[in-house]
Motif scaffolding. Sequence first.
Motif, PDB file in Angstrom:
ATOM      1  N   LEU A 129      -1.798  -6.618  -0.994  1.00 44.98           N
ATOM      2  CA  LEU A 129      -0.919  -5.462  -0.795  1.00 44.98           C
ATOM      3  C   LEU A 129      -0.115  -5.607   0.489  1.00 44.98           C
ATOM      4  O   LEU A 129       1.089  -5.324   0.525  1.00 44.98           O
ATOM      5  CB  LEU A 129      -1.737  -4.172  -0.769  1.00 44.98           C
ATOM      6  N   TYR A 130      -0.758  -6.048   1.558  1.00 48.55           N
ATOM      7  CA  TYR A 130      -0.036  -6.203   2.823  1.00 48.55           C
ATOM      8  C   TYR A 130       0.939  -7.381   2.770  1.00 48.55           C
ATOM      9  O   TYR A 130       1.997  -7.342   3.423  1.00 48.55           O
ATOM     10  CB  TYR A 130      -1.014  -6.320   3.986  1.00 48.55           C
ATOM     11  N   THR A 131       0.604  -8.387   1.982  1.00 57.34           N
ATOM     12  CA  THR A 131       1.559  -9.485   1.774  1.00 57.34           C
ATOM     13  C   THR A 131       2.783  -8.960   1.031  1.00 57.34           C
ATOM     14  O   THR A 131       3.924  -9.288   1.380  1.00 57.34           O
ATOM     15  CB  THR A 131       0.903 -10.627   0.981  1.00 57.34           C
ATOM     16  N   GLU A 132       2.557  -8.121   0.030  1.00 55.35           N
ATOM     17  CA  GLU A 132       3.673  -7.530  -0.707  1.00 55.35           C
ATOM     18  C   GLU A 132       4.512  -6.634   0.192  1.00 55.35           C
ATOM     19  O   GLU A 132       5.750  -6.624   0.095  1.00 55.35           O
ATOM     20  CB  GLU A 132       3.143  -6.720  -1.888  1.00 55.35           C
ATOM     21  N   PRO A 152       0.806  -1.231   0.000  1.00 56.70           N
ATOM     22  CA  PRO A 152       0.000   0.000   0.000  1.00 56.70           C
ATOM     23  C   PRO A 152       0.832   1.273   0.000  1.00 56.70           C
ATOM     24  O   PRO A 152       0.310   2.345  -0.309  1.00 56.70           O
ATOM     25  CB  PRO A 152      -0.821  -0.122   1.296  1.00 56.70           C
ATOM     26  N   ILE A 153       2.118   1.160   0.329  1.00 61.42           N
ATOM     27  CA  ILE A 153       2.990   2.340   0.364  1.00 61.42           C
ATOM     28  C   ILE A 153       3.176   2.925  -1.032  1.00 61.42           C
ATOM     29  O   ILE A 153       3.521   4.097  -1.179  1.00 61.42           O
ATOM     30  CB  ILE A 153       4.354   1.969   0.987  1.00 61.42           C
ATOM     31  N   ALA A 154       2.905   2.134  -2.067  1.00 59.29           N
ATOM     32  CA  ALA A 154       3.043   2.628  -3.444  1.00 59.29           C
ATOM     33  C   ALA A 154       2.193   3.871  -3.685  1.00 59.29           C
ATOM     34  O   ALA A 154       2.578   4.762  -4.445  1.00 59.29           O
ATOM     35  CB  ALA A 154       2.672   1.532  -4.443  1.00 59.29           C
ATOM     36  N   GLY A 155       1.036   3.945  -3.019  1.00 59.33           N
ATOM     37  CA  GLY A 155       0.201   5.137  -3.164  1.00 59.33           C
ATOM     38  C   GLY A 155       0.915   6.384  -2.682  1.00 59.33           C
ATOM     39  O   GLY A 155       0.793   7.455  -3.280  1.00 59.33           O
ATOM     40  N   ASP A 180       4.591 -16.270   1.958  1.00 61.20           N
ATOM     41  CA  ASP A 180       3.662 -15.282   1.399  1.00 61.20           C
ATOM     42  C   ASP A 180       2.266 -15.892   1.246  1.00 61.20           C
ATOM     43  O   ASP A 180       1.253 -15.234   1.508  1.00 61.20           O
ATOM     44  CB  ASP A 180       4.163 -14.793   0.039  1.00 61.20           C
ATOM     45  N   GLU A 181       2.219 -17.158   0.826  1.00 62.51           N
ATOM     46  CA  GLU A 181       0.939 -17.830   0.622  1.00 62.51           C
ATOM     47  C   GLU A 181       0.188 -17.972   1.946  1.00 62.51           C
ATOM     48  O   GLU A 181      -1.032 -17.747   2.013  1.00 62.51           O
ATOM     49  CB  GLU A 181       1.156 -19.203  -0.014  1.00 62.51           C
ATOM     50  N   LYS A 235      14.073  -4.046   1.192  1.00 60.98           N
ATOM     51  CA  LYS A 235      13.944  -2.895   0.299  1.00 60.98           C
ATOM     52  C   LYS A 235      13.212  -1.725   0.954  1.00 60.98           C
ATOM     53  O   LYS A 235      13.556  -0.552   0.745  1.00 60.98           O
ATOM     54  CB  LYS A 235      13.221  -3.303  -0.993  1.00 60.98           C
ATOM     55  N   ILE A 236      12.164  -2.021   1.743  1.00 61.39           N
ATOM     56  CA  ILE A 236      11.369  -0.952   2.328  1.00 61.39           C
ATOM     57  C   ILE A 236      12.180  -0.135   3.336  1.00 61.39           C
ATOM     58  O   ILE A 236      12.063   1.092   3.408  1.00 61.39           O
ATOM     59  CB  ILE A 236      10.087  -1.528   2.967  1.00 61.39           C
ATOM     60  N   ALA A 237      13.001  -0.808   4.117  1.00 57.10           N
ATOM     61  CA  ALA A 237      13.786  -0.113   5.146  1.00 57.10           C
ATOM     62  C   ALA A 237      15.131   0.388   4.635  1.00 57.10           C
ATOM     63  O   ALA A 237      15.810   1.150   5.325  1.00 57.10           O
ATOM     64  CB  ALA A 237      14.017  -1.050   6.340  1.00 57.10           C
ATOM     65  N   GLU A 238      15.516   0.009   3.421  1.00 54.58           N
ATOM     66  CA  GLU A 238      16.871   0.235   2.939  1.00 54.58           C
ATOM     67  C   GLU A 238      17.282   1.704   2.934  1.00 54.58           C
ATOM     68  O   GLU A 238      18.381   2.053   3.398  1.00 54.58           O
ATOM     69  CB  GLU A 238      17.029  -0.349   1.541  1.00 54.58           C
TER      70      GLU A 238
END
Length: 291
Positions: free
Chosen positions: A250-253, A120-123, A231-232, A262-265
């Motif tokens: 989205l939350y799984t991604e 959801p951070i993509a938004g 993930d599944e 990647k998100i914290a990088e």
Amino acid sequence: MKIIVSGSLGNIGKPLAEKLINAGHDVTVISSDLNKKAAIENLGAKAAIGSVSDSTFLTETFNGADALFAMTPPNLGGQNVIANTTEAGRAFAKAIAAASIKRVVMLSSIGADLPTGNGPIAGLYHIEKLYNELNTSVTFLRAGYFFNNFYNDVLMIKGVGIMGGNFPSDAKIPLVHPVDIAQAAAEELAETPSGKNIRYIISDVRTPGDIAKVLGTAIDKLDLPWVEFTDEQSLQGMTQAGIPEEIAKLYTEMGTGLRNGKIAEDFLKSNLSVDGKTKLEDFAKEFALKF
């Protein structure tokens, strides 16, 4: 100063409004819920009731304001979440330009530097791009992973005696408390730096293994483990709990993005300071009271 606060009386909006009012500012709080009007006014703020997706309403609300705390509600509907979030950001941007607001502090997130792979951070990535085009001073307040998200684990702890997600126990997770976000937002709204700026607001950096241990200790479950799901498994668990499939995906991604780092990088590689005052051990006391 005349300051607009979006986010209603939520975990960030309420403490932020209180801080600004106590500092002597003229505060208007935006809410979509008419039932919040009295509570907003009881704080000493004005209430603006309407939709943050309505640029006309936002423009009318913003007119004459000196500064804005812009917060786009998460999960705008169960479908087309990224598109809906981005469109709400577009409505904000249009109204900011029309009302000629000179100072904007936007609530963003770790991982907002990424166009994809962040759920959801993509938004927020897209909204940051929209705000970059504005002729005004903007600070992107990139917040860590909310401590409050761990309240979602209460049922799992009570039911099967574990915490878990689709990221490992040794992942480094920048965390934040909403009160620390409110403090950072209040500080930023009082300043008007030139151009566009990024400020990370992080309260602590810990691993899920730490989180399970500290929260477990606080609720007298000393052996509470963190279990990494596939993930599944993560997706299936959320959909079985009644979360709409698109949001669950989205939350799984997002979990995948925390797992691969990647998100914290961007925050971690920059050796930036941890500005928030609320540490994991402090939050654990709040967690225990609500458990």
